[in-house]
Design an enzyme around this catalytic site. Structure first.
Site, mmCIF file in Angstrom:
data_model
loop_
_atom_site.group_PDB
_atom_site.id
_atom_site.type_symbol
_atom_site.label_atom_id
_atom_site.label_comp_id
_atom_site.label_asym_id
_atom_site.label_seq_id
_atom_site.Cartn_x
_atom_site.Cartn_y
_atom_site.Cartn_z
ATOM 1 C CB CYS A 62 0.358 -2.316 0.279
ATOM 2 S SG CYS A 62 1.017 -0.953 -0.725
ATOM 3 C CG HIS A 101 -2.946 0.360 2.581
ATOM 4 N ND1 HIS A 101 -1.994 -0.142 3.453
ATOM 5 C CD2 HIS A 101 -2.257 0.826 1.505
ATOM 6 C CE1 HIS A 101 -0.785 0.033 2.935
ATOM 7 N NE2 HIS A 101 -0.916 0.608 1.749
ATOM 8 C CD GLU A 136 -4.079 -1.160 6.228
ATOM 9 O OE1 GLU A 136 -2.939 -0.689 6.091
ATOM 10 O OE2 GLU A 136 -4.595 -1.944 5.402
#
Length: 535
Positions: free
Chosen positions: A381, A507, A509
């Site tokens: 990001c 993102h 994750e």
């Protein structure tokens, strides 16, 4: 019929209600049941999207773009399901909905009250979570601590649900603390007794008590808790400190928690097959290698702000028998003079997401060092945005290049507002949120990682790479290896002449799982291991 399990907490907060709920969800899923899970937060914010990470930790984003509590990350990672906007409900969201209905005239001029209007709306969110996912079991965690004034409407609502659906279809699990007094050399059950007394005064009798403790508790102590709290001694479950979070489902299974639940709710299902999970825990406890990742961020004093990033690194490490050591570096402290010392001994460098100008120059300095020293680098990001700015400044020579978010008067706005964001004034819920497709360039490191032409990842951003500089950057060796399918939005950037330098606007994750690491994290950790000659 759908069954409902409610998890409450007493004595103190941060007892691990979320991990308990997640672990139970995993056990029930492995029994062949369709499980969904949700979190009720008693704060008045509509969602945590505009809250400081210091206040709330990470904001977890679901596929459908809901900005939610970090516990939903635990839920998804443990149970391996994708949740939605019905999985996180706040007091603010409930009141906002009720007030909109009142303004529309839905209550036909009646007096709007906490009971029944607020409690009915809360109950509707519980039932809707099950209906939307066709769940056999809905697990609902009630945030906060029993006794807090903010939690009362939620507790009243879940009390009423037993009458609505029948006692055989509802179960209450209460998590409490049995503290150890070092000076006296004793463990005390009185806080648990008083917490359950408070819960019972609200009309809720817990069926199971999960006791959080740092020391093993005796059977006599379990019997005492059972006697004073009016439950079966077998329903007093010990939750001690664990070496790894992923061993907790096995600990709870060993004590028969899932069997208790299935018996109470009259669920006819097989025993939970946890062999794959046991292999995971065995692997986690016996990692033979170590890799050090420097995480350069602005909220490093509170690791919960990056909890999904750290868990994703660990998942990637498991794939290579490697224990991940995170070296926390405050981006505000990074300068040209000390960057080499700060990232010394790091096998890879990661710059995660964030908002605002604090620490940005430190991140840019870190990116420059990773690029020039050929250290594996992963940006997420804002990490992708500062990587683009660094390249524009130091390779293209565009002095003063920046993001329009940080420096609106920059002569070279490498990062600018998304076109659809130009006239938006509200901060809450207005970002580009949720799952979007990304088309990958064949032959790129991103393509090698995913082995797919189009992938879907979750987003949370307002600013984007400015296409006015795209051709100029490409001609200078900057690779745009992932874009939106129409080619308009830059999703992934990377460098050719570097062992591994990749950054994403999305993102990644949020989609990693302990038994299935996310592709970019996996390849980043692999590159870091190779660089350190540990593989």
């Amino acid at each position: 019929m759908t069954k409902y399990i409610f998890v409450t907490g007493g004595v103190v907060s941060s007892l691990g209600k979320g991990i308990t709920a997640s672990s139970l969800g995993r056990l029930l899923k492995n029994r062949g049941l369709n499980v969904t899970i949700q979190k009720f937060d008693p704060y008045i914010n509509v969602d945590p999207g505009t809250m400081s990470p210091y206040q709330h930790g990470e904001v977890f984003v679901t596929d459908d773009g809901a900005e939610t509590d970090l516990d939903l990350g635990h839920y998804e990672r443990f149970i391996d399901i994708n949740l939605n906007k019905y999985s996180n409900v706040t007091t603010g969201k409930i009141y906002s909905t009720v007030l909109k209905k009142e303004r529309r005239g839905d209550y036909l001029g009646g007096t709007v009250q906490v009971i029944p209007h607020i409690t009915n709306e809360i109950k509707d969110r519980v039932f809707r979570a099950g209906k939307e996912t066709h769940a056999d079991v809905v697990i609902t965690e009630i945030g906060g601590t029993v006794g807090d004034i903010e939690s009362l409407p939620f507790l009243e609502a879940i009390r009423q649900i037993k009458s609505d659906v029948g006692r055989d279809n509802v179960m209450y699990i209460h998590c409490t603390l049995v503290p150890y007094l070092k000076a006296a050399g004793e463990m005390k059950t009185k806080p648990t007794q008083h917490s359950v007394k408070e819960l019972r005064s609200l009309g809720i009798q817990p069926n199971v008590i999960v006791v959080r403790t740092e020391m093993p508790i005796s059977q006599d102590m379990k019997d005492k808790i059972a006697l004073f709290c009016d439950i079966d001694p077998k329903a007093v479950i010990e939750a001690g400190d664990a070496d790894t979070l992923y061993s907790i489902p096995l600990d709870l299974q060993k004590q028969g928690l899932d069997s208790l639940v299935c018996s109470h709710l009259k669920l006819d299902c097989r025993e939970a097959d946890m062999e794959e999970w046991k292999e995971l825990v065995k692997k986690v406890k016996n990692l033979s290698k170590t890799v050090t990742i420097a995480l350069v961020g602005k909220y490093v004093e509170l690791p919960d702000a990056y909890i999904s990033v750290v868990e994703s690194l660990r998942h990637a490490g498991y794939a290579f028998d490697a224990d991940i050591q995170v070296k926390w570096i405050n981006a505000e402290e990074v300068t040209e003079d000390n960057v080499a010392d700060l990232v010394q001994n790091a096998d890879g460098i990661l710059v995660p997401g964030g908002f605002g100008d604090r620490g940005v120059e430190g991140k840019i300095t870190t990116v420059k060092y990773a690029r020039e020293q050929k250290i594996p680098f992963f940006g997420i990001c804002l990490g992708m945005q500062v990587a683009s700015i660094e390249y524009a400044r130091n390779v293209l020579g565009l002095e003063g290049a920046h993001s329009a978010e940080i420096d609106p008067s920059t002569p070279y706005p490498i990062i600018d507002l998304l076109p659809e964001q130009k006239d938006i004034e509200d901060l809450g819920g207005t970002l580009r949120l949720g799952l979007y497709p990304c088309k990958l360039q064949e032959g790129s490191k991103a393509y090698q990682a995913y082995e797919n032409e189009v992938v879907y990842e979750r987003h949370r951003h307002r600013y984007e790479f400015n296409n006015e500089f795209r051709q100029q950057m490409e001609e200078a060796g900057f690779v745009f290896s992932g874009t939106s399918p129409d080619g308009r939005l830059v999703e992934i950037i990377e460098l050719k002449d570097h062992p591994w330098f990749v950054a994403s606007q999305f993102h990644p994750e949020f989609t990693s799982r302990p038994t299935r690491p996310q592709a970019l994290f996996r390849d980043f950790v692999h590159a870091s291991l190779k660089t350190s000659e540990k593989l």
